[in-house]
Enzyme design. Sequence first.
Site, PDB file in Angstrom:
ATOM      1  N   ALA A  10      29.250  58.772  41.908  1.00  0.00           N
ATOM      2  CA  ALA A  10      28.180  57.919  42.444  1.00  0.00           C
ATOM      3  C   ALA A  10      27.626  56.933  41.422  1.00  0.00           C
ATOM      4  O   ALA A  10      27.740  55.713  41.576  1.00  0.00           O
ATOM      5  CB  ALA A  10      27.062  58.795  43.006  1.00  0.00           C
ATOM      6  N   ARG A  21      30.575  42.591  39.417  1.00  0.00           N
ATOM      7  CA  ARG A  21      29.982  41.463  40.135  1.00  0.00           C
ATOM      8  C   ARG A  21      29.231  40.512  39.206  1.00  0.00           C
ATOM      9  O   ARG A  21      29.139  39.313  39.472  1.00  0.00           O
ATOM     10  CB  ARG A  21      29.018  41.980  41.217  1.00  0.00           C
ATOM     11  CG  ARG A  21      29.695  42.569  42.432  1.00  0.00           C
ATOM     12  CD  ARG A  21      28.675  42.873  43.518  1.00  0.00           C
ATOM     13  NE  ARG A  21      27.836  44.009  43.160  1.00  0.00           N
ATOM     14  CZ  ARG A  21      28.082  45.259  43.544  1.00  0.00           C
ATOM     15  NH1 ARG A  21      29.149  45.536  44.278  1.00  0.00           N
ATOM     16  NH2 ARG A  21      27.270  46.234  43.188  1.00  0.00           N
ATOM     17  N   SER A  38      34.415  58.058  43.573  1.00  0.00           N
ATOM     18  CA  SER A  38      33.524  57.476  44.565  1.00  0.00           C
ATOM     19  C   SER A  38      33.562  58.198  45.913  1.00  0.00           C
ATOM     20  O   SER A  38      33.938  57.623  46.929  1.00  0.00           O
ATOM     21  CB  SER A  38      33.903  55.991  44.759  1.00  0.00           C
ATOM     22  OG  SER A  38      32.898  55.313  45.464  1.00  0.00           O
ATOM     23  N   CYS A  42      27.594  65.064  49.210  1.00  0.00           N
ATOM     24  CA  CYS A  42      26.701  65.671  50.199  1.00  0.00           C
ATOM     25  C   CYS A  42      27.405  65.963  51.522  1.00  0.00           C
ATOM     26  O   CYS A  42      26.886  66.718  52.350  1.00  0.00           O
ATOM     27  CB  CYS A  42      25.496  64.761  50.449  1.00  0.00           C
ATOM     28  SG  CYS A  42      24.474  64.497  48.975  1.00  0.00           S
ATOM     29  N   VAL A  80      36.228  63.342  28.321  1.00  0.00           N
ATOM     30  CA  VAL A  80      35.618  62.885  27.074  1.00  0.00           C
ATOM     31  C   VAL A  80      35.001  64.078  26.360  1.00  0.00           C
ATOM     32  O   VAL A  80      34.256  64.856  26.959  1.00  0.00           O
ATOM     33  CB  VAL A  80      34.546  61.809  27.344  1.00  0.00           C
ATOM     34  CG1 VAL A  80      33.805  61.439  26.061  1.00  0.00           C
ATOM     35  CG2 VAL A  80      35.174  60.574  27.964  1.00  0.00           C
ATOM     36  N   ASN A 303      23.016  56.651  42.890  1.00  0.00           N
ATOM     37  CA  ASN A 303      23.520  55.327  43.228  1.00  0.00           C
ATOM     38  C   ASN A 303      22.576  54.227  42.766  1.00  0.00           C
ATOM     39  O   ASN A 303      23.011  53.189  42.250  1.00  0.00           O
ATOM     40  CB  ASN A 303      23.765  55.225  44.740  1.00  0.00           C
ATOM     41  CG  ASN A 303      25.073  55.873  45.148  1.00  0.00           C
ATOM     42  OD1 ASN A 303      26.138  55.272  45.030  1.00  0.00           O
ATOM     43  ND2 ASN A 303      25.012  57.110  45.616  1.00  0.00           N
ATOM     44  N   LYS A 359       0.381  71.732  63.499  1.00  0.00           N
ATOM     45  CA  LYS A 359       1.489  72.007  64.396  1.00  0.00           C
ATOM     46  C   LYS A 359       1.331  71.070  65.585  1.00  0.00           C
ATOM     47  O   LYS A 359       0.323  71.105  66.284  1.00  0.00           O
ATOM     48  CB  LYS A 359       1.451  73.472  64.847  1.00  0.00           C
ATOM     49  CG  LYS A 359       2.592  73.894  65.750  1.00  0.00           C
ATOM     50  CD  LYS A 359       2.441  75.369  66.090  1.00  0.00           C
ATOM     51  CE  LYS A 359       3.516  75.827  67.055  1.00  0.00           C
ATOM     52  NZ  LYS A 359       3.341  77.271  67.417  1.00  0.00           N
ATOM     53  N   TYR A 424       5.611  53.367  68.859  1.00  0.00           N
ATOM     54  CA  TYR A 424       5.202  54.315  69.897  1.00  0.00           C
ATOM     55  C   TYR A 424       5.860  53.974  71.237  1.00  0.00           C
ATOM     56  O   TYR A 424       5.883  52.821  71.671  1.00  0.00           O
ATOM     57  CB  TYR A 424       3.682  54.305  70.098  1.00  0.00           C
ATOM     58  CG  TYR A 424       3.280  54.871  71.454  1.00  0.00           C
ATOM     59  CD1 TYR A 424       3.479  56.220  71.737  1.00  0.00           C
ATOM     60  CD2 TYR A 424       2.763  54.047  72.443  1.00  0.00           C
ATOM     61  CE1 TYR A 424       3.146  56.744  72.987  1.00  0.00           C
ATOM     62  CE2 TYR A 424       2.414  54.558  73.697  1.00  0.00           C
ATOM     63  CZ  TYR A 424       2.617  55.904  73.956  1.00  0.00           C
ATOM     64  OH  TYR A 424       2.303  56.414  75.186  1.00  0.00           O
ATOM     65  N   ARG A 440      -6.679  62.199  60.158  1.00  0.00           N
ATOM     66  CA  ARG A 440      -7.993  62.100  60.790  1.00  0.00           C
ATOM     67  C   ARG A 440      -8.847  63.346  60.536  1.00  0.00           C
ATOM     68  O   ARG A 440     -10.059  63.323  60.730  1.00  0.00           O
ATOM     69  CB  ARG A 440      -7.815  61.878  62.286  1.00  0.00           C
ATOM     70  CG  ARG A 440      -7.242  60.511  62.628  1.00  0.00           C
ATOM     71  CD  ARG A 440      -6.736  60.439  64.055  1.00  0.00           C
ATOM     72  NE  ARG A 440      -7.822  60.604  65.024  1.00  0.00           N
ATOM     73  CZ  ARG A 440      -7.626  60.651  66.327  1.00  0.00           C
ATOM     74  NH1 ARG A 440      -6.396  60.559  66.829  1.00  0.00           N
ATOM     75  NH2 ARG A 440      -8.640  60.787  67.146  1.00  0.00           N
TER      76      ARG A 440
END
Length: 442
Positions: A10, A21, A38, A42, A80, A303, A359, A424, A440
């Site tokens: 990664a 780049r 690469s 996970c 290495v 990453n 809950k 919503y 709240r």
Amino acid sequence: MKYIVIGGVAAGMSAAMEINRTDELAEITVLERGENYSYGQCGLPYVINGMVPSTDAVIAKTVETFREKYDIDARVHTKVTKVDIRNQQVSGINLDSNQSFTLKYDRLLIATGSDPILPKWSGIDLEGIHTLKTLEDTDGIMADITEEVKHVTIVGAGYIGLEMAESFRSIGKKVTLIQRGDQLAKVFDQDMSKLIENEAVYNQVDVKLEEEVTGFSGEKRVNAVITDKGTCPTDLVLVSAGVRPNTKFLKDTAIQMNREGAIHVNAYMETSIPNVYAAGDCATHYHIIKQLDDYIPLGTTSNKQGRIAGANMARNPITFKGIVGTSIIKFFDLDLGRTGITETEAKRLNISYKVETRKDTDHAGYYPGVETLHTKLIYHSKTGQLLGGQIIGKKGVDKRIDVLATALYNQMTIQQLQDLDLAYAPPYNSVWDPIQKISRKT
């Protein structure tokens, strides 16, 4: 400019691609001790239970792609063993030919990741005892999960332990989960962890808490796990006792590391040595809420740090802003999300805090398919600043955890959650989101 990257997964390949780049004249060499580049670690638990068809599916780019399309000298089976800081060179061995090598660098990135912890238990070398970190580990487990394997024992109840408990149960194996601590998933507080334990038991996982492994028995292949409380017969063992940074080869250098062996880096991913950078699971991660260097090895962080390291190595300065410790996993029918710090961590850090729990439902109660969300928020008792959140439920956990992670990054107060303009509609939410309802109450 000669760039050397140690580690081809990664962080390493994110850096290599960013250098590619940014610096058109770059000479990039990547040294990877394994066989593959690469890939998504996970995703490995889902290869084992067949949700992902094969290990090939989790490979983002092959070694050949990096060599042919991007002109990167991508080497495999290359270990290495030494970094010579004074002469700016690295040395090691080719694991195929057993030949040694030495390469000079102008800028070096250490992206060696982490290795599974394997305590020196008696019998640890018996056949049938596995760890899960690489594609090779995955292939080894899949080859070993035959019809004769009826009972799997997992040692350790972190993310991998929990995901693999589900994975093995989904293919019909009896599963025992042994944890030396008094709860599953210690990244959650104990009250929230109880929900995880209940889900494990409901799905017929034999959970053994406060039980410590001391060894394994068997002549050639493991047939039992020995603990301080007895013997657990088994056909296969997965050791998931955590990971440690793969940095032992740096012990004779002046590169500064923490007690766990993670390399100290600044916001530019620079180490304590000029022209040497580090990123990913072998490096420290600045925690925005704790305001200190932490070690929370996750793919998202690897990453990001890799990309930032590559940019800075190629002299395009950008900084790593830090983490808030956000994660989520699927565990049977539950989603387990957390971000920021827990109540346990707040106590350990001597932070003055308050807690709110609730809950609630994941969407409007009158709309079909409603599910329960268990939410816990931690906030500063004096300033009201949000410090962390934990959410467990069957639906809608990812949505809320990402909202909380964004609030933590921006150091919002718990009261400010009420002002957020959240989506919503009855199938997705109530007019007041559950995290707003909690706020709240404060």
